[in-house]
Write an enzyme that holds these catalytic residues in place. Structure first.
Site, PDB file in Angstrom:
ATOM      1  N   GLU A 182       0.776  -1.178  -0.061  1.00 55.98           N
ATOM      2  CA  GLU A 182       0.059   0.064   0.087  1.00 55.98           C
ATOM      3  C   GLU A 182       0.935   1.428  -0.242  1.00 55.98           C
ATOM      4  O   GLU A 182       0.394   2.319  -0.435  1.00 55.98           O
ATOM      5  CB  GLU A 182      -0.817  -0.007   1.249  1.00 55.98           C
ATOM      6  CG  GLU A 182      -2.137  -1.002   1.161  1.00 55.98           C
ATOM      7  CD  GLU A 182      -1.549  -2.498   1.606  1.00 55.98           C
ATOM      8  OE1 GLU A 182      -0.656  -2.371   1.781  1.00 55.98           O
ATOM      9  OE2 GLU A 182      -2.443  -3.344   1.160  1.00 55.98           O
TER      10      GLU A 182
ATOM     11  N   ARG B 288     -18.641  -2.146   3.487  1.00 54.51           N
ATOM     12  CA  ARG B 288     -18.775  -3.300   3.275  1.00 54.51           C
ATOM     13  C   ARG B 288     -19.970  -4.143   2.751  1.00 54.51           C
ATOM     14  O   ARG B 288     -20.220  -4.564   1.836  1.00 54.51           O
ATOM     15  CB  ARG B 288     -17.958  -4.410   3.902  1.00 54.51           C
ATOM     16  CG  ARG B 288     -17.754  -5.841   3.291  1.00 54.51           C
ATOM     17  CD  ARG B 288     -17.225  -6.879   4.241  1.00 54.51           C
ATOM     18  NE  ARG B 288     -18.371  -7.234   5.242  1.00 54.51           N
ATOM     19  CZ  ARG B 288     -18.380  -8.435   5.860  1.00 54.51           C
ATOM     20  NH1 ARG B 288     -17.360  -9.088   6.072  1.00 54.51           N
ATOM     21  NH2 ARG B 288     -19.586  -8.627   6.781  1.00 54.51           N
TER      22      ARG B 288
END
Lengths: 317, 277
Positions: A60, A169
């Site tokens: 990342e 989510r």
């Protein structure tokens, strides 16, 4: 379901759908993934626009740096991954490589708050909005539903600078009737009322609306505000709510530190003091479990919001 | 042959001017990082005064080559090159690190004309270079991106993430340079965090590696040309250098990683540079 809340989709699913339409308007747009493209719903985008989709693996920090470099080269990169990794593993890259030079990078982070329920605390981003809010030049957004995601994502692409957008989510109900309902930096009043104001963000907007209905049944008119943009905060909406309703409850799926509750408290302290309570995670990690059961266990349910509203009303002088 | 000899001599003379400006500005600021600026001076002189496609009158020229100083604390050498190349007056160098100066303590692309990136936190620059090189490839532009890193900086994990990405996308338009002076902030690199051998590591990551004497102008020019020939692999120039190169009392002295320079030390440094230590 109430009139305001209709069956919806997760904002990450809405993100995956809306992405497909963006290159028509934003010709420099690229999507960068960190090996969770299926989860981020960017696979269809990759199929439709293979030249615009870069999967940089499980790394990342580099993901943020490459996005910064692409922005330096004139592109409009959207970085996709989970809130925990983008806001914490790569935080300094976001700060120094992206925000300091004010580069045109959009960061889209799913799995905000407790919405990844059963994944457990490693994947529940509970500090992310606070961390992002603290960085100069950064805009921080969490849409409440699929329609507002579409509006806010599109507008984010027109801003010349970094934007952090937090997604859920799991499915959240539709709250808005259609797109063209949200403007970055401008809070929306979803329910009118003058007895107390519930200021909510993201997936918590639905629970604030439910709490307002419970209060209404007792004759208490609660104003409900969707504060989809955490930064820049719509200060006027906060001050008006304070002066017109005299009591405020903030509602966020995030730590009570540094997020919406803190941002609203800052505005109140400097402008208009009224009784206030914060709903959010109270300096604790959560655990695996169904989203709604976690909200209940950690004091963030409709019932908790309802209770907090009654308490701040009682504190009004 | 005569032409190359003339070019090398010209660049060597230019490097002396760059070194003097580094000393002058750090003495004026009474702080800064001379050691790593001096070890990178010959490399940067070759880039800014010969290799890179630049136009100081049009600093935002889209097709220019890009330079990223990943080891941002060594900005005096870049500031000196930019000034001597005509991006801004040489006098500006005396405002290094001063209040409201365009020359920040670490590179700020929004304040200094001619800088292609904002850097200063070690380990982040190569990813920026990968992004720029990818952008060039996507836009079908032929500019090159150069990234200068320190050898101590190689400790940072992000560099190795970027290394993999550059190979995945076959970024032949990306040239990394490691200024291997053997000293990091707290001491010799092989005692703080051994990374030997860097050439081996970079080669094993799939890069074209060229190992040279980073103070030999002929070798530098040759390596820079060679780097551009490999179109499907990124190149890494591992350059053996001397920290504090050119100033007798600074060479290989870890304490000169950063520090203030007195008037007497400045005079001594000018004499050393002129003489060619």
């Amino acid at each position: 379901m109430t009139q305001l809340l209709r069956d919806g989709i997760s904002t990450r699913q809405a993100y995956g759908q809306e992405l497909l339409a963006l290159p028509a308007t934003f010709e420099k747009l690229l999507v960068l993934d960190g090996d969770i493209s299926r989860s981020m719903q960017t696979v269809e985008f990759g199929k439709e626009y293979p030249d615009r989709h870069l999967n940089l693996g499980i790394a990342e920090q580099n993901l943020m740096g490459v996005a910064a470099g692409l922005a330096l080269g004139g592109y409009l990169p959207i970085v996709s991954s989970y809130a925990v990794f983008l806001s914490m593993r790569a935080l300094e890259q976001v700060r120094t490589s992206i925000c300091y030079p004010k580069l045109n990078v959009k960061i889209v982070a799913s799995h905000g708050g407790l919405t990844p329920g059963n994944d457990g605390p490693t994947h529940q981003g509970i500090e992310d909005m606070g961390l992002m809010r603290g960085i100069p030049n950064m805009t921080v957004i969490m849409p409440a539903d699929g329609y507002s995601l579409q509006d806010l994502l599109r507008q984010a692409c027109t801003i010349d600078g970094p934007v952090y957008i937090r997604l859920t989510r799991d499915a959240v109900p539709y709250i808005y009737e259609s797109t063209d309902s949200c403007q970055i930096g401008k809070a929306n009043t979803l329910v009118d009322g003058n007895d107390v104001t519930l200021i909510a963000i993201g997936d918590m907007v639905q629970w604030a609306i439910r709490a307002s209905e419970q209060l209404a049944a007792e004759g208490i008119q609660a104003r409900v505000i969707d504060m989809h943009t955490l930064k820049p905060l719509d200060q006027q909406a906060v001050i008006s709510a304070a002066s017109e309703t005299g009591a405020i409850v903030t509602v966020e799926d995030h730590s009570i530190f540094n997020g919406l509750g803190s941002a609203v408290a800052e505005v109140l302290v400097e402008n208009y003091l009224v009784p206030m309570k914060r709903i959010g995670l109270r300096d604790t990690f959560a655990e695996s479990g169904p989203y709604e059961m976690l909200l209940e266990k950690y004091g963030m349910s409709t019932q908790n919001i309802y209770q907090a509203a009654k308490e701040v009303i009682a504190l009004k002088s | 042959m005569k032409e190359i000899t003339g070019l090398v001599k010209g660049l060597e003379d230019q490097a002396k001017l760059v070194r003097k400006e580094i000393i002058r500005m750090i003495a004026a600021a009474q702080s800064g990082h001379p050691g790593g600026s001096l070890s990178a001076t010959d490399l940067l002189t070759a880039l800014y005064f010969h290799e890179m496609k630049l136009d100081p009158k049009n600093p935002d020229w889209e097709d220019r080559d890009r330079f990223i100083l990943s080891k941002g604390h060594c900005c005096p050498v870049v500031y000196a090159c930019l000034a001597l190349r005509g991006y801004y007056p040489v006098d500006t160098l005396l405002t290094l690190r001063a209040f409201e100066s365009t020359l920040q303590g670490h590179p700020d692309m929004r304040k200094t004309v001619g800088l292609d990136a904002t850097t200063g936190s070690l380990g982040q620059g190569l990813s920026l270079g990968v992004g720029l090189a990818l952008a060039a490839k996507l836009a079908k532009k032929d500019y090159f991106s150069y990234v200068l890193m320190g050898d101590g900086e190689q400790n940072e994990g992000q560099i190795w993430e970027a290394a993999c990405t550059a190979v995945k996308y076959q970024l032949g338009n990306l040239v990394g340079i490691v200024d291997q002076n053997g000293l990091q902030n707290d001491g010799p690199t092989d005692t703080i965090m051994p990374m030997e051998s860097l050439a081996y590591r970079w080669r094993s990551f799939g890069w074209q590696v060229i190992e040279i004497d980073g103070h030999n102008m002929t070798e530098i020019l040759h390596a820079l040309s060679l780097a551009k020939c490999n179109t499907d692999k990124p190149s890494m120039l591992v350059c053996n250098t001397i920290k504090g190169k050119g100033v007798s009392y600074m060479e290989n002295v870890v304490e000169w990683h950063s520090g203030a320079i007195s008037d007497a030390q400045m005079e001594q440094a000018f004499a050393d540079i002129e003489r060619g230590v």
